[in-house]
Structure formats: C-alpha cells, structure tokens
Design an enzyme around this catalytic site. Structure first.
Site, short mmCIF file in Angstrom:
data_model
loop_
_atom_site.label_atom_id
_atom_site.label_comp_id
_atom_site.label_asym_id
_atom_site.label_seq_id
_atom_site.Cartn_x
_atom_site.Cartn_y
_atom_site.Cartn_z
N GLY A 89 9.07 -7.58 -44.69
CA GLY A 89 9.49 -8.51 -43.58
C GLY A 89 9.16 -7.41 -42.24
N GLN A 111 10.27 -4.58 -33.64
CA GLN A 111 9.71 -3.63 -34.21
C GLN A 111 8.31 -3.23 -33.96
OE1 GLN A 111 10.97 -4.83 -38.34
NE2 GLN A 111 11.11 -2.51 -38.59
N CYS A 139 13.24 0.32 -44.38
CA CYS A 139 12.79 -0.24 -43.06
C CYS A 139 11.65 0.46 -42.42
CB CYS A 139 13.94 -0.13 -42.02
SG CYS A 139 13.73 -1.12 -40.52
N LEU A 140 10.65 -0.28 -42.20
CA LEU A 140 9.33 0.24 -41.72
C LEU A 140 9.54 1.16 -40.33
CD1 LEU A 140 7.05 -2.95 -42.12
CD2 LEU A 140 7.32 -0.67 -43.50
N HIS A 149 18.85 -8.44 -42.92
CA HIS A 149 17.98 -7.05 -42.48
C HIS A 149 17.07 -7.52 -41.37
CE1 HIS A 149 16.16 -3.21 -43.00
NE2 HIS A 149 15.13 -3.87 -42.20
N GLU A 150 16.41 -8.35 -41.30
CA GLU A 150 15.20 -8.75 -40.27
C GLU A 150 15.85 -9.27 -38.96
OE1 GLU A 150 12.48 -7.48 -40.80
OE2 GLU A 150 12.53 -7.27 -42.81
N HIS A 177 17.54 -6.87 -36.64
CA HIS A 177 16.46 -6.20 -35.55
C HIS A 177 16.57 -6.85 -34.34
CE1 HIS A 177 14.75 -3.10 -37.95
NE2 HIS A 177 14.38 -4.13 -39.01
NI NI Z 1 13.90 -3.12 -40.65
#
Ligand code: NI
Length: 176
Positions: free
Chosen positions: A46, A51, A99-100, A141-142, A145
């Site tokens: 995701g 981000q 997480c990216l 999680h997404e 953000h």
């Molecule tokens: Ni993340």
C-alpha cells in the site's frame, strides 16, 4: 511515473492531509497511477499520497501473491479517497508492520481486528467494506498516513522494533 518516497523525518509526513475535492480528473488519475507504479516498484502492499509529498486524503493498496508477504491473504486492488474508518468491537490483533517510509525496519503493532471502512474511488464512486485480519491492518496503516501517524507512534513495546535483517535473519517477513 515512479516518485520518490519520503522517509520518516520529513515534515510532510506529519501533516493532516486535505480531502480530495475533484474526482474523475486527469490529475487525480495520474496521481493514482504514480502511487500504483511507485508501490509496485518497491513491492509494497500500500501507499498513501502523503508518502510521495501529495497533501491529499488518498491511499492505494492491494496484495496478490507477493513473495514479501508469504503469510498475507490477498487484498483487492483498491483506490480509497477520503476514507472513514470504523473499528468494529474492541478486539485487537498484533503483528509486525513495515512501511516504505521506514525502509528496513519492522515494529510490533496492535490494530483493531475488525473494521468497516468507506470512501470513494478516483471517479467518486462510493465504496464500503467490512474486513478483518491483514486487510484491516493494511487499511489502518495506510489511513494513519493521512493524519500524520507512522506505525512507531502506535507501538507500546520498543523491544519489538528493529531492523528486519536482525529481527528475522534469513526471513523475508514484511508488511506494507
Ligand atoms: Ni506506511
């Protein structure tokens, strides 16, 4: 277009993102394409617009079979704008997350086990689902953000936070 993913410490990750107001536009579809291409290039499950530095309440996610997530159930490819999340009941579920925006790290995070979520796709069509398990975790999680929250801010036990190659030597366990 593949876009650079901001890393933790960048102030743009702390913002309260703004609602999407114009649906079905060329710009919004181009943004969704960028999110999808960037996520796929990094083998992510995701990605949220903040981000990549875009201050909008928009996330994308989806998992088919991915060697980075051998345990993860499939989650349909989803574009979700202006999401509203409603945890169902008090049951929580704990698991490792990544997480990216925190490459190479994993942390142990409690999330609501059961979740209803709603929102809109890129053309403004409404979407509503009731989910559990990995799907519920991924959405939480997404969408965090969009409120400037990264998963370490949800953690209670920092002995279960660290580098994936140290925590899981030889393993490929991952989330997001
Ligand atoms: Ni993340």
């Amino acid at each position: 277009m593949i876009r650079p993913v901001l890393k933790m410490g960048d102030a743009r990750l702390w913002r309260q993102a703004k609602p999407v107001e114009a649906f079905g536009t060329r710009e919004l579809h181009a943004l969704v394409d960028d999110l999808r291409e960037t996520m796929q290039q990094l083998d992510g499950a995701g990605l949220a617009a903040p981000q990549i530095g875009v201050d909008l309440r928009l996330v994308v996610f989806g998992v088919t079979h991915n060697p980075r997530y051998p345990e993860a159930e499939a989650v349909p490819w989803t574009v979700l704008a202006n999401p509203v999340l409603t945890p169902l009941g008090d049951e929580t579920d704990e698991a490792w997350e990544g997480c990216l925006s925190l490459p190479g790290l994993r942390g142990w995070v409690a999330r609501a086990a059961n979740l209803r979520y709603s929102g809109f796709d890129a053309d403004g069509r409404p979407l509503e689902r009731t989910v559990s398990g990995f799907h519920a975790r991924l959405v939480q999680h997404e969408c965090d953000h969009l409120d400037g929250v990264l998963y370490p801010m949800r953690m209670r036990d920092f002995t279960r936070f660290g580098f994936v190659d140290t925590l899981f030597p030889g393993d490929r366990l991952a989330t997001e």
